[in-house]
Write a protein that holds these residues in place. Structure first.
Motif, short mmCIF file in Angstrom:
data_model
loop_
_atom_site.label_atom_id
_atom_site.label_comp_id
_atom_site.label_asym_id
_atom_site.label_seq_id
_atom_site.Cartn_x
_atom_site.Cartn_y
_atom_site.Cartn_z
N ALA A 56 -9.52 -10.88 6.17
CA ALA A 56 -8.26 -10.16 6.35
C ALA A 56 -7.25 -10.57 5.29
N THR A 57 -6.61 -9.58 4.71
CA THR A 57 -5.54 -9.86 3.74
C THR A 57 -4.30 -9.08 4.15
N GLY A 58 -3.35 -9.00 3.26
CA GLY A 58 -2.02 -8.53 3.60
C GLY A 58 -1.91 -7.10 4.08
N ASN A 59 -0.78 -6.87 4.74
CA ASN A 59 -0.43 -5.52 5.17
C ASN A 59 -0.07 -4.68 3.96
N VAL A 60 0.01 -3.38 4.17
CA VAL A 60 0.54 -2.52 3.12
C VAL A 60 1.99 -2.94 2.88
N CYS A 61 2.38 -2.99 1.63
CA CYS A 61 3.66 -3.57 1.21
C CYS A 61 4.83 -2.61 1.45
N THR A 62 5.86 -3.10 2.14
CA THR A 62 6.99 -2.25 2.51
C THR A 62 7.66 -1.60 1.32
N GLU A 63 7.99 -2.40 0.31
CA GLU A 63 8.73 -1.81 -0.81
C GLU A 63 7.87 -0.81 -1.60
N ASP A 64 6.55 -1.02 -1.62
CA ASP A 64 5.67 -0.05 -2.27
C ASP A 64 5.62 1.25 -1.48
N VAL A 65 5.59 1.13 -0.14
CA VAL A 65 5.58 2.32 0.72
C VAL A 65 6.88 3.10 0.55
N VAL A 66 8.01 2.39 0.64
CA VAL A 66 9.31 3.05 0.53
C VAL A 66 9.47 3.70 -0.85
N HIS A 67 9.03 3.00 -1.89
CA HIS A 67 9.10 3.55 -3.25
C HIS A 67 8.30 4.84 -3.35
N MET A 68 7.09 4.85 -2.82
CA MET A 68 6.25 6.05 -2.85
C MET A 68 6.90 7.21 -2.10
N LEU A 69 7.38 6.92 -0.89
CA LEU A 69 7.97 7.98 -0.07
C LEU A 69 9.23 8.55 -0.70
N HIS A 70 10.09 7.69 -1.23
CA HIS A 70 11.31 8.17 -1.86
C HIS A 70 11.00 9.03 -3.08
N ASN A 71 10.00 8.64 -3.85
CA ASN A 71 9.61 9.44 -5.02
C ASN A 71 9.07 10.81 -4.61
#
Length: 308
Positions: free
Chosen positions: A246-261
């Motif tokens: 198990a490794t990290g969750n999907v990264c919040t700032e990457d998700v927000v960046h994608m959605l805003h774009n």
């Protein structure tokens, strides 16, 4: 593409995000992160869990943290609970929203909470009764919904039967968790579409790990299938202590960046979120998996280099 106007981000850094970290954050350090996330308008926070401190030492100060958090009225604060005792402990600190987690896979559930999935469902009934009597909102997360590291494929039929039992208890929110990052976009789309068609009145949330680099694409598949609520972890930290690889969750700032774009609103201030991630990196003392933290936003422009 059929895209929603707004998506809700549920920040899990203070629970799922840090539970595997060697450094144990103090309650003051956690409080600082809460304040930074609040400044970034991240209002949905899983702030901790009421598990035995020997099992997950990072969570030992969750109750103390909750009582210290400012702006509680402006935040949607949820705590993970593994059993009725954990729920009772959360209630003693004034917590009004809890998330009960168990696995669709029997083997993973036995590794995680030392009981079968069926036994967890029985205990969920007692937790629901306590929550109803204590004015606590109950959410339910079904781990290994998209696959188990021990059993492999988890039949969709099995997950659907579990969902039916959970819905009978009237949970406010059901989360499907990809605990070790086994899901793919096609699977996510078909799975979510079927669940939404089968249970049109139930609110669903998705929780992805980026173990194999498919976290963002799986979120997009979930959006295409009609989901508008997702878990994410600042800096991409996280992982299950009881799941190999198990490794990290999907990264919040990457998700927000994608959605805003993509023109999808999250209500989150991305610049302040990146600043919070930068502070998290300092607190943890190591690099994070955040792409945006490393490369900056995609609209960043660079000066043309001049010859010496």
């Amino acid at each position: 593409m059929s895209l929603p106007q707004k998506v809700t981000i549920n920040e899990v850094i203070l629970r799922d995000g840090i539970q595997l970290e060697d450094k144990i954050l103090s309650v003051n350090e956690k409080q600082e992160l809460v304040n930074l996330l609040y400044e970034a308008n991240t209002t949905n926070l899983e702030f901790g869990s009421f598990v035995h401190p020997k099992a997950v030492p990072q969570m030992a100060n969750s109750g103390e943290l909750f009582e210290l958090i400012k702006h509680r009225e402006a935040l949607n604060l949820v705590a993970l609970v593994p059993n009725l005792k954990g729920t009772e402990n959360a209630a003693k600190h004034g917590v009004k929203r809890v998330n009960f987690v168990f696995s669709a896979s029997n083997t993973h559930n036995l590794q995680n909470v030392r009981q079968t999935t069926e036994k967890s469902l029985e205990r969920l009934k007692a937790i629901k009764e306590f929550c109803d009597n204590s004015d606590i909102k109950l959410e339910v997360s079904i781990a290994t919904s998209f696959g188990c590291p021990f059993e492999g494929e988890v039949p969709v039929k099995r997950v659907k039967e579990i969902v039916k039992q959970v819905i009978e208890l009237r949970a406010n929110l059901i989360t499907f968790a990809d605990t070790t990052g086994m899901a793919n976009p096609k699977q996510v789309y078909e799975f979510v579409k079927m669940m939404r068609e089968s249970f049109p009145e139930q609110a669903f949330n998705l929780h992805f790990h980026n173990t194999r680099g498919m976290g963002l694409s799986n979120i997009l598949a979930g959006i295409e299938a009609g989901i508008t609520s997702f878990d994410a972890s600042l800096g991409g930290l996280g992982g299950c202590p009881f799941a190999p690889g198990a490794t990290g969750n999907v990264c919040t700032e990457d998700v927000v960046h994608m959605l805003h774009n993509m023109g999808i609103d999250t209500g989150v201030d991305l610049d302040k979120l990146i600043a919070a991630s930068r502070r998290l990196k300092e607190l943890m003392g190591h690099e994070l998996s955040s792409y945006v933290l490393k490369a900056g936003k995609s609209n960043r422009q660079y000066k043309i280099p001049t010859e010496a």
